[in-house]
Design a protein around this motif. Structure first.
Motif, PDB file in Angstrom:
ATOM      1  N   ARG A 174       0.863  -1.126  -0.062  1.00  0.00           N
ATOM      2  CA  ARG A 174       0.015  -0.017  -0.086  1.00  0.00           C
ATOM      3  C   ARG A 174       0.931   1.292   0.006  1.00  0.00           C
ATOM      4  O   ARG A 174       0.347   2.167   0.245  1.00  0.00           O
ATOM      5  CB  ARG A 174      -0.757   0.063   1.301  1.00  0.00           C
ATOM      6  N   GLY A 175       2.182   1.100  -0.606  1.00  0.00           N
ATOM      7  CA  GLY A 175       2.971   2.234  -0.727  1.00  0.00           C
ATOM      8  C   GLY A 175       3.774   2.652   0.457  1.00  0.00           C
ATOM      9  O   GLY A 175       4.357   4.026   0.447  1.00  0.00           O
ATOM     10  N   VAL A 176       3.842   1.910   1.917  1.00  0.00           N
ATOM     11  CA  VAL A 176       4.259   2.509   2.803  1.00  0.00           C
ATOM     12  C   VAL A 176       5.685   1.445   3.066  1.00  0.00           C
ATOM     13  O   VAL A 176       5.409   0.320   3.262  1.00  0.00           O
ATOM     14  CB  VAL A 176       3.283   2.398   3.993  1.00  0.00           C
ATOM     15  N   THR A 177       6.807   2.198   3.472  1.00  0.00           N
ATOM     16  CA  THR A 177       7.836   1.518   3.604  1.00  0.00           C
ATOM     17  C   THR A 177       8.183   1.620   5.436  1.00  0.00           C
ATOM     18  O   THR A 177       7.835   2.847   5.944  1.00  0.00           O
ATOM     19  CB  THR A 177       9.003   1.690   2.971  1.00  0.00           C
ATOM     20  N   VAL A 178       8.815   0.679   6.034  1.00  0.00           N
ATOM     21  CA  VAL A 178       9.002   0.629   7.180  1.00  0.00           C
ATOM     22  C   VAL A 178      10.337   0.289   7.521  1.00  0.00           C
ATOM     23  O   VAL A 178      10.771  -0.943   7.079  1.00  0.00           O
ATOM     24  CB  VAL A 178       8.257  -0.157   8.138  1.00  0.00           C
ATOM     25  N   ASN A 179      11.328   0.938   7.924  1.00  0.00           N
ATOM     26  CA  ASN A 179      12.702   0.599   8.318  1.00  0.00           C
ATOM     27  C   ASN A 179      13.387   0.998   9.694  1.00  0.00           C
ATOM     28  O   ASN A 179      12.537   1.713  10.525  1.00  0.00           O
ATOM     29  CB  ASN A 179      13.668   1.182   7.308  1.00  0.00           C
ATOM     30  N   ALA A 180      14.339   0.265  10.205  1.00  0.00           N
ATOM     31  CA  ALA A 180      14.666   0.699  11.791  1.00  0.00           C
ATOM     32  C   ALA A 180      16.059   1.146  11.477  1.00  0.00           C
ATOM     33  O   ALA A 180      16.801   0.987  10.490  1.00  0.00           O
ATOM     34  CB  ALA A 180      14.673  -0.432  12.426  1.00  0.00           C
ATOM     35  N   ILE A 181      16.416   2.118  12.385  1.00  0.00           N
ATOM     36  CA  ILE A 181      18.107   2.503  12.575  1.00  0.00           C
ATOM     37  C   ILE A 181      18.378   1.897  13.831  1.00  0.00           C
ATOM     38  O   ILE A 181      17.781   2.381  14.531  1.00  0.00           O
ATOM     39  CB  ILE A 181      17.966   3.739  12.571  1.00  0.00           C
ATOM     40  N   VAL A 218      22.795   9.566  12.402  1.00  0.00           N
ATOM     41  CA  VAL A 218      21.424   8.961  12.568  1.00  0.00           C
ATOM     42  C   VAL A 218      20.409   9.488  11.843  1.00  0.00           C
ATOM     43  O   VAL A 218      19.590   9.105  11.203  1.00  0.00           O
ATOM     44  CB  VAL A 218      21.224   8.606  14.013  1.00  0.00           C
ATOM     45  N   ALA A 219      20.495  11.084  12.234  1.00  0.00           N
ATOM     46  CA  ALA A 219      19.316  12.012  11.603  1.00  0.00           C
ATOM     47  C   ALA A 219      19.528  11.753  10.006  1.00  0.00           C
ATOM     48  O   ALA A 219      18.602  11.995   9.522  1.00  0.00           O
ATOM     49  CB  ALA A 219      19.683  13.260  12.053  1.00  0.00           C
TER      50      ALA A 219
END
Length: 247
Positions: A174-181, A218-219
């Motif tokens: 649905r066009g949403v990406t989710v990542n972690a740092i 990180v930013a």
């Protein structure tokens, strides 16, 4: 919206404040969400005196209702936002055998439950629009089981990395990406205040690049992952640790 927008939790101070400022420099409208509303408000005003491109929101990240209220307020103010950065976190160093149920629940609520609620509320909003980015701030402790910040904190951050993968799989179509740092030891006041100098020296000596990480690193990664062009980065944990943990 004429500008892309981002909400950063735990943005009143520390890493969250650095992330919020960096997004603003990159041209985003920035909502600084924190339970410490006065501090968040002061930073927001320093970024945008008239509130056009930066605002503060009072947000208790352990409350799903607060996330929903933040979403609704941002829809009314700016038409919504395009990016969520789940940054809020807290811990108290306690030996693993001495962690109480109350301490465990509090750290899990702030560091993990907050990720669940943020991803649910803003993930659904983004999915309904067909586009969005979520960046969850995890920790090296969640990868290597380090207990310097508390085993309950490490467990929560490990859980945040797992939730990142779950939501990444669920929302991608649905066009949403989710990542972690996953940051390693950072050059932040809280680190210098809580870690004895001799112990901090030993930590730095174990980092291959030979220094603490700048929060700006990180930013910068957060801004990269939030970009429209980062559509193929999904479900990943981006390491920012100077080579302290390699995989």
């Amino acid at each position: 919206m004429s500008k892309r927008g981002v909400i950063v939790t735990g943005a009143a101070r520390g890493l969250g404040a650095v992330v919020a400022r960096r997004f603003h420099e990159a041209g985003y409208r920035v909502a600084l969400a924190d339970i410490a509303f006065d501090d968040a408000s002061a930073l927001a005003k320093s970024l945008s005196a008239d509130g056009d491109t930066a605002c503060a929101l009072r947000l208790d990240v352990t409350s799903k209702a607060d996330f929903e209220q933040a979403r609704d307020e941002l829809i009314q103010r700016w038409g919504g936002v395009d990016v969520l950065v789940n940054n809020a976190g807290a811990s108290k160093v306690v030996p693993v055998m001495e962690i109480t149920a109350e301490q465990f629940d509090q750290v899990i609520d702030i560091n993990l439950r907050s990720v669940l609620f943020g991803c649910q509320v803003f993930g659904q909003f983004f999915a309904d629009r067909g586009a969005g980015r979520i960046v969850n701030i995890a920790s090296l402790a969640g990868q290597n089981g380090g207990s310097a910040t508390g085993a309950h904190y490490a467990a929560a951050k490990g859980g945040a990395i797992t939730l990142t993968k779950v939501f990444a799989r669920d929302l991608a179509a649905r066009g949403v990406t989710v990542n972690a740092i996953s940051p390693g030891p950072m050059d932040l006041p809280i680190v210098h205040e809580s870690v004895p100098p001799e112990k901090l020296k030993a930590v730095i000596e174990n980092i291959p690049v030979g220094q603490l990480g700048s929060p700006s690193y990180v930013a910068d990664v957060a801004v990269l992952l939030a970009s429209v062009d980062a559509y193929f980065a999904n479900g990943a944990c981006w390491d920012v640790n100077g080579g302290l943990f390699m995989r």
